[in-house]
Write an enzyme that holds these catalytic residues in place. Structure first.
Site, short mmCIF file in Angstrom:
data_model
loop_
_atom_site.label_atom_id
_atom_site.label_comp_id
_atom_site.label_asym_id
_atom_site.label_seq_id
_atom_site.Cartn_x
_atom_site.Cartn_y
_atom_site.Cartn_z
N LYS A 220 42.01 12.57 -54.98
CA LYS A 220 41.25 11.47 -54.40
C LYS A 220 40.60 11.87 -53.09
O LYS A 220 39.43 11.55 -52.83
CB LYS A 220 42.16 10.25 -54.18
CG LYS A 220 42.72 9.66 -55.46
CD LYS A 220 43.63 8.49 -55.15
CE LYS A 220 44.28 7.94 -56.40
NZ LYS A 220 45.18 6.81 -56.11
N GLU B 247 54.80 11.49 -64.17
CA GLU B 247 54.64 11.09 -62.78
C GLU B 247 55.98 10.95 -62.07
O GLU B 247 56.07 11.10 -60.86
CB GLU B 247 53.87 9.76 -62.71
CG GLU B 247 53.23 9.48 -61.37
CD GLU B 247 52.23 8.36 -61.42
OE1 GLU B 247 51.03 8.63 -61.30
OE2 GLU B 247 52.65 7.19 -61.59
N HIS C 253 48.76 19.04 -88.81
CA HIS C 253 47.63 19.82 -89.28
C HIS C 253 46.80 20.37 -88.12
O HIS C 253 45.74 20.95 -88.34
CB HIS C 253 46.77 18.97 -90.21
CG HIS C 253 47.51 18.52 -91.43
ND1 HIS C 253 47.42 19.16 -92.64
CD2 HIS C 253 48.38 17.50 -91.61
CE1 HIS C 253 48.20 18.56 -93.52
NE2 HIS C 253 48.79 17.54 -92.92
#
Length: 447
Positions: A424, A289, A310
């Site tokens: 948003k 961010e 793995h």
């Protein structure tokens, strides 16, 4: 007590000679800009000296509120998203017994997290789990209107009041929010909740050393004064007056930018202690961010090793060489466990008999580092002494100040986040929120 140390040689060997030293003037300029408040985003520098300026009175108030919750709750739900929960969760999960909460017999309340997703199944299962439990809530939101957190808090507030009664609910719901404005502040004042302030000049991803992080950590039974002491010592060791050659956070910021300039676009943060998983998650938000903007930024990824050897090990070893790796290495485990003898030795591991499990882990770490470097992956090693409050406090501040310097070296404002608003706007338009009619029409035309 030891301080964080860096091993840079296995990353520097992939750079031109003196590449880090050549960045010293820019590093110094970034340090001075942070210290003097002359950088972009200078209205969000309140985190810079938090460790050394947090008052004993505030610490005492936080500890008192935590004690009230601990005495009256067997479960505490922390409602928050992003920086409003990741820092606390990182510290709590790093320091906690990994399995104690499953028995519900520990001396500390169970700490759960909500408000960080909109998963209906998750929230349903959480509310079902809380039935019959003496639970409280720490609601962390500056505005009180962040969708994920507001939705969870509405559910939790209602359930807490119904199960425990409004009088008890007032005692066991705590708000951490803006000093004067916002829905969460209005609710806290109206209901009479104990409340703490999120400082205006501290962004969410830098808020772990404010009440945002300190209250949940104290509720979990950990020493927030030791956490702040570790952070304060790291603040002193990484100050603007400390030159590059002696400043671990400045060195980290410099080498990661030098690697980025050389074409290494992805940083993988690795640990060999499962307890550090949420430190990885907190770090990803902090750096992602802060730096991912203006078409720039190192992409922050993370792995838990040896587990992810793995799954992701093949890509790290042989994939596109656009990555570098930063490893958090813990020198001393909290507990001691020896490898046992087995008469049949079908697994062929009796050669490890009597040796500590951590020795095996350390050799896996060293062997992996050598393999990755041989495979063309620059490797930075951050070494901390042990997983306790003091050392975790050091680590948190080290990454915070390193992030501030690194973002300025990159040429971005490390303290804003303009890109997070785009989703948003679309979500509210799709949901038909009042005031988003124009956006709704535009989106419908695209569907």
């Amino acid at each position: 007590m030891k301080t964080i140390s860096l091993q840079l040689n296995k990353a520097a060997q992939f750079l031109a000679a003196n590449a880090i030293e050549k960045l010293e003037p820019q590093v110094k300029a970034a340090q001075d800009a942070l210290e003097n408040g002359t950088c972009a985003g200078n209205d969000f520098l309140g985190w810079l000296h938090l460790p050394s300026t947090t008052t004993p009175e505030l610490v005492a108030d936080i500890k008192a509120a935590a004690q009230t919750l601990r005495e009256n709750c067997d479960t505490i739900v922390v409602a928050g998203i992003g920086g409003s929960y990741l820092g606390a969760r990182a510290v709590i999960e790093t320091l906690s017994n990994s399995f104690e909460w499953l028995s519900n017999k520990g001396e500390n309340p169970v700490i759960l997290f909500a408000g960080n997703n909109i998963g209906e199944d998750y929230l349903y299962e959480l509310t079902e789990y809380l039935k019959g439990r003496r639970f409280g809530v720490i609601n962390i939101s500056k505005s009180g209107t962040t969708t994920e957190t507001a939705l969870a808090f509405r559910l939790l507030k209602k359930q807490c009041e119904e199960q425990r009664g409004k009088d008890v609910a007032r005692k066991v719901i705590v708000a951490i929010t803006d000093a004067k404005k916002g829905a969460a502040r209005v609710t806290a004042d109206k209901e009479g909740y104990t409340s703490f302030i999120i400082p205006d000049n501290v962004g969410g991803r830098f808020s772990v050393l404010t009440p945002v992080g300190l209250l949940p950590i104290a509720c979990a039974g950990f020493d927030i004064e030791a956490l702040l002491k570790g952070a304060a010592d790291m603040e002193r060791l990484t100050g603007a007056d400390v030159p590059l050659a002696e400043n671990p956070a400045a060195q980290y910021a410099a080498i990661r930018n030098a690697l980025y300039q050389s074409g290494r676009k992805i940083e993988i943060l690795a640990n060999y202690q499962p307890k550090l998983h949420y430190v990885n998650e907190w770090w990803k938000q902090l750096y992602g961010e802060s730096e991912g903007k203006d078409g720039k930024g190192i992409f922050p990824a993370a792995v838990d090793l040896t587990t992810d050897l793995h799954s992701m090990g093949q890509w790290i070893q042989d994939g596109e060489r656009t990555i570098f790796e930063t490893v958090i290495s813990v020198e001393q485990p909290t507990h001691k466990l020896l490898f046992p003898h087995d008469e049949e030795n079908l697994d062929g591991l009796n050669f490890l008999e009597g040796r500590r499990v951590d020795e095996v882990n350390k050799m896996a770490e060293l062997g992996t580092q050598l393999a990755h470097v041989d495979g063309g992956v620059p490797n930075i090693r951050i070494s901390i002494e042990r997983l306790d409050e003091y050392n975790v406090g050091q680590l948190l501040y080290f990454f915070e100040i390193g992030c501030g310097i690194s973002g300025l070296l990159l040429g971005v404002n490390p303290f804003n986040q303009p890109g997070v608003e785009a989703y948003k706007k679309n979500m509210f338009a799709l949901l038909g929120k009042p005031g988003y009619e124009a956006e709704s029409q535009a989106i419908k035309a695209r569907l």
